[in-house]
Design a protein around this motif. Structure first.
Motif, PDB file in Angstrom:
ATOM      1  N   ALA A  39       0.535  -1.179   0.106  1.00  0.00           N
ATOM      2  CA  ALA A  39      -0.386  -0.162  -0.217  1.00  0.00           C
ATOM      3  C   ALA A  39       0.823   0.820  -0.100  1.00  0.00           C
ATOM      4  O   ALA A  39       1.707   1.363   0.693  1.00  0.00           O
ATOM      5  N   SER A  40       0.550   2.132  -1.019  1.00  0.00           N
ATOM      6  CA  SER A  40       1.913   3.285  -0.804  1.00  0.00           C
ATOM      7  C   SER A  40       0.348   5.140  -0.207  1.00  0.00           C
ATOM      8  O   SER A  40      -0.238   4.470  -0.898  1.00  0.00           O
ATOM      9  N   ARG A  41       1.261   5.172   0.723  1.00  0.00           N
ATOM     10  CA  ARG A  41       0.898   6.749   0.897  1.00  0.00           C
ATOM     11  C   ARG A  41       0.792   7.833   0.004  1.00  0.00           C
ATOM     12  O   ARG A  41       2.127   7.503  -0.355  1.00  0.00           O
ATOM     13  N   PRO A  42      -0.155   8.977   0.191  1.00  0.00           N
ATOM     14  CA  PRO A  42       0.660   9.714  -0.972  1.00  0.00           C
ATOM     15  C   PRO A  42       1.385  10.655   0.000  1.00  0.00           C
ATOM     16  O   PRO A  42       2.038  10.710   1.356  1.00  0.00           O
ATOM     17  N   VAL A  43       2.330  11.531  -0.918  1.00  0.00           N
ATOM     18  CA  VAL A  43       3.247  12.099  -0.363  1.00  0.00           C
ATOM     19  C   VAL A  43       2.357  13.694  -0.432  1.00  0.00           C
ATOM     20  O   VAL A  43       2.297  13.957  -1.149  1.00  0.00           O
ATOM     21  N   PRO A  44       3.523  14.166   0.826  1.00  0.00           N
ATOM     22  CA  PRO A  44       2.462  15.214   1.103  1.00  0.00           C
ATOM     23  C   PRO A  44       3.576  16.975   0.274  1.00  0.00           C
ATOM     24  O   PRO A  44       4.745  16.347   0.062  1.00  0.00           O
ATOM     25  N   PRO A  45       2.984  17.061  -0.127  1.00  0.00           N
ATOM     26  CA  PRO A  45       3.451  18.084  -0.962  1.00  0.00           C
ATOM     27  C   PRO A  45       4.526  19.349  -0.204  1.00  0.00           C
ATOM     28  O   PRO A  45       5.781  19.614  -1.446  1.00  0.00           O
ATOM     29  N   SER A  46       4.776  19.059   0.144  1.00  0.00           N
ATOM     30  CA  SER A  46       5.836  19.726   1.216  1.00  0.00           C
ATOM     31  C   SER A  46       7.134  19.058   0.957  1.00  0.00           C
ATOM     32  O   SER A  46       8.434  19.318   1.675  1.00  0.00           O
ATOM     33  N   LEU A  47       6.858  17.430   0.473  1.00  0.00           N
ATOM     34  CA  LEU A  47       8.304  16.948   0.654  1.00  0.00           C
ATOM     35  C   LEU A  47       9.056  16.574  -0.687  1.00  0.00           C
ATOM     36  O   LEU A  47       9.491  16.408  -1.160  1.00  0.00           O
ATOM     37  N   ILE A  48       7.726  17.490  -2.053  1.00  0.00           N
ATOM     38  CA  ILE A  48       8.313  17.556  -3.267  1.00  0.00           C
ATOM     39  C   ILE A  48       9.180  18.601  -3.254  1.00  0.00           C
ATOM     40  O   ILE A  48       8.652  19.898  -3.631  1.00  0.00           O
ATOM     41  N   HIS A  49       9.621  18.918  -3.825  1.00  0.00           N
ATOM     42  CA  HIS A  49      11.068  19.845  -4.031  1.00  0.00           C
ATOM     43  C   HIS A  49      12.545  19.037  -5.611  1.00  0.00           C
ATOM     44  O   HIS A  49      12.307  18.093  -5.014  1.00  0.00           O
ATOM     45  N   GLY A  50      12.774  20.492  -5.853  1.00  0.00           N
ATOM     46  CA  GLY A  50      13.452  20.040  -7.042  1.00  0.00           C
ATOM     47  C   GLY A  50      13.438  20.041  -8.016  1.00  0.00           C
ATOM     48  O   GLY A  50      13.968  19.072  -8.885  1.00  0.00           O
ATOM     49  N   VAL A  51      12.041  19.564  -8.471  1.00  0.00           N
ATOM     50  CA  VAL A  51      11.847  18.839  -9.891  1.00  0.00           C
ATOM     51  C   VAL A  51      11.700  20.732 -11.049  1.00  0.00           C
ATOM     52  O   VAL A  51      11.347  21.511 -10.282  1.00  0.00           O
ATOM     53  N   SER A  52      12.154  20.969 -11.780  1.00  0.00           N
ATOM     54  CA  SER A  52      12.116  21.337 -12.917  1.00  0.00           C
ATOM     55  C   SER A  52      11.992  21.490 -14.353  1.00  0.00           C
ATOM     56  O   SER A  52      12.452  20.384 -14.600  1.00  0.00           O
ATOM     57  N   VAL A  53      11.322  21.469 -14.993  1.00  0.00           N
ATOM     58  CA  VAL A  53      10.886  21.510 -16.232  1.00  0.00           C
ATOM     59  C   VAL A  53      10.988  22.585 -16.692  1.00  0.00           C
ATOM     60  O   VAL A  53      11.079  23.740 -17.460  1.00  0.00           O
ATOM     61  N   PRO A  54      11.593  22.137 -18.335  1.00  0.00           N
ATOM     62  CA  PRO A  54      12.451  22.836 -19.065  1.00  0.00           C
ATOM     63  C   PRO A  54      11.062  23.905 -19.937  1.00  0.00           C
ATOM     64  O   PRO A  54      10.379  23.763 -20.322  1.00  0.00           O
ATOM     65  N   VAL A  55      11.182  24.900 -20.102  1.00  0.00           N
ATOM     66  CA  VAL A  55      10.863  26.436 -20.916  1.00  0.00           C
ATOM     67  C   VAL A  55      10.103  25.755 -21.736  1.00  0.00           C
ATOM     68  O   VAL A  55       8.681  25.349 -22.371  1.00  0.00           O
ATOM     69  N   ARG A  56      10.675  24.665 -22.751  1.00  0.00           N
ATOM     70  CA  ARG A  56       9.838  24.149 -24.188  1.00  0.00           C
ATOM     71  C   ARG A  56       9.297  23.435 -23.702  1.00  0.00           C
ATOM     72  O   ARG A  56       7.637  23.495 -24.624  1.00  0.00           O
ATOM     73  N   SER A  57       9.418  21.954 -22.735  1.00  0.00           N
ATOM     74  CA  SER A  57       8.385  21.034 -22.423  1.00  0.00           C
ATOM     75  C   SER A  57       7.337  21.617 -21.518  1.00  0.00           C
ATOM     76  O   SER A  57       6.167  20.896 -22.123  1.00  0.00           O
ATOM     77  N   ALA A  58       7.652  23.085 -21.012  1.00  0.00           N
ATOM     78  CA  ALA A  58       6.560  23.670 -20.632  1.00  0.00           C
ATOM     79  C   ALA A  58       5.816  24.012 -20.932  1.00  0.00           C
ATOM     80  O   ALA A  58       4.492  23.956 -21.546  1.00  0.00           O
ATOM     81  N   ARG A  59       5.852  24.552 -22.479  1.00  0.00           N
ATOM     82  CA  ARG A  59       5.107  25.171 -24.068  1.00  0.00           C
ATOM     83  C   ARG A  59       4.370  24.602 -25.052  1.00  0.00           C
ATOM     84  O   ARG A  59       3.212  24.749 -24.699  1.00  0.00           O
ATOM     85  N   LEU A  60       5.262  23.488 -24.768  1.00  0.00           N
ATOM     86  CA  LEU A  60       4.161  22.089 -25.662  1.00  0.00           C
ATOM     87  C   LEU A  60       2.723  21.816 -24.489  1.00  0.00           C
ATOM     88  O   LEU A  60       2.196  21.756 -24.937  1.00  0.00           O
ATOM     89  N   LEU A  61       3.341  21.231 -23.545  1.00  0.00           N
ATOM     90  CA  LEU A  61       1.807  20.493 -22.728  1.00  0.00           C
ATOM     91  C   LEU A  61       1.149  22.152 -22.520  1.00  0.00           C
ATOM     92  O   LEU A  61      -0.604  21.790 -22.337  1.00  0.00           O
TER      93      LEU A  61
END
Length: 69
Positions: A39-61
């Motif tokens: 059983a997996s438990r959800p991760v609190p948003p406060s523990l999610i950090h350090g994710v970066s998305v390239p600008v081109r990918s963000a625009r594409l999405l």
């Protein structure tokens, strides 16, 4: 004493058609084991950090429609 002799009950098909693949998979099923479900438990948003998305990918999405309309 260990028996190092290996024999194959079916000849190897050098072309690798689907029928021979299915036979190989069926022969290997007893050797495969599935991991125990956990059983997996959800991760609190406060523990999610350090994710970066390239600008081109963000625009594409951002330019994609949500449901292909």
């Amino acid at each position: 004493m260990t028996n190092l002799e290996v024999s194959s009950p079916a000849p190897v098909d050098p072309d690798g058609d689907w029928a021979s693949l299915r036979v190989d998979c069926a022969r290997m099923v007893p050797h495969w084991t599935a991991p125990e479900p956990t059983a997996s438990r959800p991760v609190p948003p406060s523990l999610i950090h350090g994710v970066s998305v390239p600008v081109r990918s963000a625009r594409l999405l951002d330019a994609m429609s949500d449901y292909g309309d």
